[in-house]
Scaffold this active site. Structure first.
Site, PDB file in Angstrom:
ATOM      1  N   CYS A   2      42.610  29.987  89.551  1.00 50.13           N
ATOM      2  CA  CYS A   2      43.493  31.146  89.488  1.00 50.13           C
ATOM      3  C   CYS A   2      44.227  31.097  88.141  1.00 50.13           C
ATOM      4  O   CYS A   2      44.476  30.022  87.608  1.00 50.13           O
ATOM      5  CB  CYS A   2      44.556  31.215  90.585  1.00 50.13           C
ATOM      6  SG  CYS A   2      43.874  31.297  92.240  1.00 50.13           S
ATOM      7  N   ARG A  27      39.282  31.575  84.905  1.00 48.27           N
ATOM      8  CA  ARG A  27      39.902  30.718  85.919  1.00 48.27           C
ATOM      9  C   ARG A  27      39.659  31.214  87.342  1.00 48.27           C
ATOM     10  O   ARG A  27      39.992  30.526  88.298  1.00 48.27           O
ATOM     11  CB  ARG A  27      41.421  30.634  85.680  1.00 48.27           C
ATOM     12  CG  ARG A  27      41.794  30.098  84.327  1.00 48.27           C
ATOM     13  CD  ARG A  27      43.294  30.119  84.147  1.00 48.27           C
ATOM     14  NE  ARG A  27      43.918  29.067  84.897  1.00 48.27           N
ATOM     15  CZ  ARG A  27      44.226  27.867  84.421  1.00 48.27           C
ATOM     16  NH1 ARG A  27      43.975  27.594  83.158  1.00 48.27           N
ATOM     17  NH2 ARG A  27      44.772  26.968  85.183  1.00 48.27           N
ATOM     18  N   TRP A  74      40.912  32.682  92.396  1.00 46.79           N
ATOM     19  CA  TRP A  74      39.791  31.907  92.919  1.00 46.79           C
ATOM     20  C   TRP A  74      40.228  31.528  94.331  1.00 46.79           C
ATOM     21  O   TRP A  74      41.151  30.743  94.509  1.00 46.79           O
ATOM     22  CB  TRP A  74      39.558  30.669  92.057  1.00 46.79           C
ATOM     23  CG  TRP A  74      38.363  29.879  92.478  1.00 46.79           C
ATOM     24  CD1 TRP A  74      37.065  30.107  92.106  1.00 46.79           C
ATOM     25  CD2 TRP A  74      38.342  28.729  93.329  1.00 46.79           C
ATOM     26  NE1 TRP A  74      36.244  29.173  92.696  1.00 46.79           N
ATOM     27  CE2 TRP A  74      36.993  28.323  93.452  1.00 46.79           C
ATOM     28  CE3 TRP A  74      39.319  28.007  94.012  1.00 46.79           C
ATOM     29  CZ2 TRP A  74      36.607  27.227  94.215  1.00 46.79           C
ATOM     30  CZ3 TRP A  74      38.938  26.913  94.781  1.00 46.79           C
ATOM     31  CH2 TRP A  74      37.589  26.538  94.865  1.00 46.79           C
ATOM     32  N   ASN A  98      49.186  30.076  91.466  1.00 46.08           N
ATOM     33  CA  ASN A  98      47.977  29.273  91.255  1.00 46.08           C
ATOM     34  C   ASN A  98      48.244  27.924  91.905  1.00 46.08           C
ATOM     35  O   ASN A  98      49.187  27.237  91.523  1.00 46.08           O
ATOM     36  CB  ASN A  98      47.724  29.109  89.743  1.00 46.08           C
ATOM     37  CG  ASN A  98      46.689  28.041  89.434  1.00 46.08           C
ATOM     38  OD1 ASN A  98      45.809  27.774  90.251  1.00 46.08           O
ATOM     39  ND2 ASN A  98      46.786  27.437  88.262  1.00 46.08           N
ATOM     40  N   GLU A 478      22.621  16.193  85.155  1.00 42.06           N
ATOM     41  CA  GLU A 478      23.241  17.335  84.482  1.00 42.06           C
ATOM     42  C   GLU A 478      22.294  18.549  84.499  1.00 42.06           C
ATOM     43  O   GLU A 478      22.724  19.683  84.717  1.00 42.06           O
ATOM     44  CB  GLU A 478      23.642  16.933  83.051  1.00 42.06           C
ATOM     45  CG  GLU A 478      24.189  18.033  82.170  1.00 42.06           C
ATOM     46  CD  GLU A 478      25.472  18.689  82.701  1.00 42.06           C
ATOM     47  OE1 GLU A 478      26.049  18.203  83.685  1.00 42.06           O
ATOM     48  OE2 GLU A 478      25.848  19.725  82.119  1.00 42.06           O
ATOM     49  N   LYS A 482      23.238  22.114  86.219  1.00 36.73           N
ATOM     50  CA  LYS A 482      23.217  23.391  85.495  1.00 36.73           C
ATOM     51  C   LYS A 482      22.351  24.399  86.241  1.00 36.73           C
ATOM     52  O   LYS A 482      22.716  25.551  86.392  1.00 36.73           O
ATOM     53  CB  LYS A 482      22.632  23.237  84.085  1.00 36.73           C
ATOM     54  CG  LYS A 482      23.460  22.634  83.007  1.00 36.73           C
ATOM     55  CD  LYS A 482      24.684  23.387  82.566  1.00 36.73           C
ATOM     56  CE  LYS A 482      25.873  22.985  83.390  1.00 36.73           C
ATOM     57  NZ  LYS A 482      26.783  22.074  82.757  1.00 36.73           N
ATOM     58  N   HIS A 501      11.849   5.938  97.860  1.00 32.06           N
ATOM     59  CA  HIS A 501      12.740   5.477  98.930  1.00 32.06           C
ATOM     60  C   HIS A 501      13.247   6.638  99.783  1.00 32.06           C
ATOM     61  O   HIS A 501      14.245   6.512 100.474  1.00 32.06           O
ATOM     62  CB  HIS A 501      13.907   4.692  98.334  1.00 32.06           C
ATOM     63  CG  HIS A 501      13.439   3.491  97.563  1.00 32.06           C
ATOM     64  ND1 HIS A 501      12.842   2.413  98.178  1.00 32.06           N
ATOM     65  CD2 HIS A 501      13.401   3.249  96.230  1.00 32.06           C
ATOM     66  CE1 HIS A 501      12.495   1.532  97.252  1.00 32.06           C
ATOM     67  NE2 HIS A 501      12.816   2.022  96.058  1.00 32.06           N
TER      68      HIS A 501
END
Ligand code: F6R
Length: 606
Positions: A2, A27, A74, A98, A478, A482, A501
């Site tokens: 937020c 945000r 958010w 927030n 990573e 993404k 495994h």
């Protein structure tokens, strides 16, 4: 998450708030809203979704005021709809928030018993009712002091009052908040980016502080309501380039910028004349620490995992890597020869900040690697190393990841040097290799055309796997992160040697699998693991580096070759096609690349 903004001015403020909200949108983008005080009434305009949806209503609204607050959300408590959009108001006050109020249930019950009626499902609305209640018998300062002391959890607040149309209250605990000073107007903002187009004079509120802000004056108070003095900082005047330029998305721009951002960071840290690392004022001597603990979240955590391999290779230090949200609640061994390194692009991630706080409270040595140098994490760490990559707008981190890796590598070299664990020649070679990195990244960006042609296979798949060994394993993590955050398709990063495994059972005919295998000591072993997935029907994309001895593999679906650097630096180059793979897969699917669903750039709630 937020973002909040507040302005007290001598001119109408709605459009200024609107423009600031656009900057804060990274945000949160579940809803947007603003409120001004006009002719003694609160005028609220809010909508579900983006700030753009708000714009038309703001521009056609006939009531504007000289004081106002704004919010991008958010969602935490309550669905992402207009009713739950901030600001939340009573007849007397309007609030943007927030953070998260943790004792909302008990506070709400008490307020309902006292006749208060709630319109939304948000935790924020309890603040509105509490303030309204306390205002009946208290002045503004006492009301705020009492209400803040009743709240558990985290908050950055902006509050306006119909009975006091000249003032705006800002308060913080846990979530960041800055005050900005302009000509005949003053501002509140979740971060200085939101304020930078209006002012470069900033004061950061510390935890527990609140302020009463008027157009010509700002008074600061501590949590007991005692007036305090705060410093005004002058931020660098450099204009923040928040245009996409010729790119369709910020993410594409930020991927393309990486040769420059890495070059800029190298220039900051490597002295051109003597090839020395200029990490000045490094506050600790070799005998001060024997163990290093690297802490971050998400992509920043992946950078930490890569750095563990470097530290273990180039130093004799004991090295741990931790996810901040786990670290902060574990029974940690705080030993006096531990050095804690916190990695965060935003410098505001709640869990990373809380982990830093915990270490500070235990009198540990703390170092922060951040992009936003004015951030809370940067301010609270004992030593700060910026990554110098400029503002990152795309919610999925790209250039900051490379910047974080670079600074982690530099600090590995620095520590290795001060501990005499690397000789002068090796050290000088490693610095030279680093200086070649921007050019190698630039050349590796040329893999974009090929990777874009392969991306459709990933966007049509049910799921995919990313495999690697050694420091290519965190690169795989990573790459998978993404892809999933942008394409919303399941992707899993795994150590190549672990497949047998369990996860090998996931492999079925046609499943895309990315194998990340530079020509390093792990190469042959990874190739065996690759054959095992090919044999089970996987469509394998091998990402390796250029080499003179071309090896052909039967049934390999595709191969991408990045440039060749020293083994240490290969994660930088191997990451580039993975960033573009995620970008183009999401593009094919028509997703909002810079603002993936359910996410926000700055994660200020835990
Ligand atoms: C993923 C991503 C996130 C962040 C994480 C930590 O692309 O951007 O996983 O890396 O939320 O954020 P910072 O680095 O701001 O602490």
């Amino acid at each position: 998450m937020c973002g909040i903004i507040g302005i007290s001015s001598n001119k109408p403020v709605s459009t200024i708030i609107l423009n600031s909200l656009k900057k804060l949108e990274y945000r949160g983008y579940d809803s947007a809203g603003l409120a001004t005080i006009h002719k003694g009434f609160i005028n609220e305009i809010k909508c579900e979704g983006r700030v753009n949806n708000l714009e038309k209503n703001v521009l056609t609204s006939k009531s504007d005021g000289l004081i106002g607050i704004g919010h991008v959300r958010w969602a935490t408590h309550g669905a992402a709809n207009t009713i739950n959009a901030h600001p939340h108001s009573s007849e007397k006050v309007s609030v943007v928030h927030n953070g998260i109020i943790e004792n909302v249930t008990i506070l709400k019950k008490h307020l309902i018993n006292n006749g208060h009626k709630f319109k939304s499902q948000t935790d924020t609305e309890v603040i509105v009712h509490l303030i309204t209640e306390y205002l009946k018998t208290n002045n503004i300062k006492n009301t705020i002091t009492k209400v803040l002391n009743k709240l558990h959890g985290s908050f950055a607040l902006g509050i306006i009052f119909t009975d006091h149309p000249d003032l705006l209250v800002g308060a913080r605990r846990g979530s960041p908040l800055a005050v900005g000073y302009g000509p005949n107007e003053n501002y509140l903002g979740s971060d200085s980016y939101a304020l930078k187009s209006m002012t470069n004079k900033i004061t950061y509120l510390d935890d527990g502080d609140f302020c009463i802000l008027r157009k010509d004056k700002v008074d600061f108070y501590n949590s007991e309501g005692v007036i305090i003095n705060k410093k005004i900082l002058e931020l660098s005047k450099e204009d923040i380039d928040i245009n996409k330029g010729d790119f369709k998305h910020f993410m594409a721009k930020e991927i393309a910028e990486q040769p420059n951002t890495i070059n800029a960071c190298i220039k900051e840290y490597i002295n051109k004349l003597n090839n020395e690392l200029s990490i000045f004022n490094f506050p600790w001597k070799k005998e001060d620490f024997n163990k290093i603990i690297l802490i971050g979240c998400g992509t920043a955590y992946h950078a930490c995992v890569i750095a563990k391999y470097w530290f273990e290779k180039l130093t004799n230090l004991e090295v741990d890597v931790d996810i901040a949200s786990e670290f902060r609640y574990r029974n940690n061994r705080f030993r006096k020869d531990n050095l804690y390194v916190f990695v965060s692009q935003s410098g505001e991630t709640a869990d990373t900040h809380a982990a830093l706080d915990l270490c500070n409270k235990n009198k540990m040595k703390t170092c922060a690697i951040v992009n936003v140098v004015e951030s809370s994490i940067a301010r609270d760490a004992q030593f700060v190393l910026p990554i110098h990559c400029g503002q990152e707008i795309g919610v999925a981190s790209t250039k900051a990841f490379l910047g974080q890796m670079l600074v982690l590598y530099l600090i590995t070299l620095k520590i290795s040097k001060i501990r005499n664990e690397i000789n002068d020649l090796q050290y000088a070679n490693k610095i030279c290799q680093l200086k070649e990195l921007p050019e190698l990244i630039l050349k590796t960006l040329k893999t974009e055309t090929k990777i874009s042609s392969l991306s459709e296979t990933f966007s049509n798949a049910k799921g995919s796997m990313f495999l690697g060994r050694g420091h290519s394993y965190p690169v795989a993590l990573e790459g998978a992160l993404k892809l999933k955050e942008l394409s919303y398709i399941h992707a899993e990063g795994y150590p190549a040697g672990e497949m047998k495994h369990g996860p090998l059972a996931l492999i079925e005919e046609g499943m895309p699998v990315v194998v990340i295998a530079p020509r390093d000591d792990h190469y042959e072993k990874t190739m065996s693991n690759m054959q095992e997935v090919i044999a089970r029907g996987a469509k394998v994309l091998l990402i390796t580096n250029k080499s003179s001895d071309e090896i052909k593999f039967d049934n390999l679906w595709e191969k991408i070759e990045v440039e060749t650097s020293s083994i240490d630096l290969m994660p930088f180059l191997l990451t580039i096609p993975l960033q573009n793979l995620a970008y183009y897969s999401a593009l094919t699917l028509g997703h909002d690349i810079d603002k993936p669903r359910n996410l926000a750039k700055s994660v200020t709630v835990e």
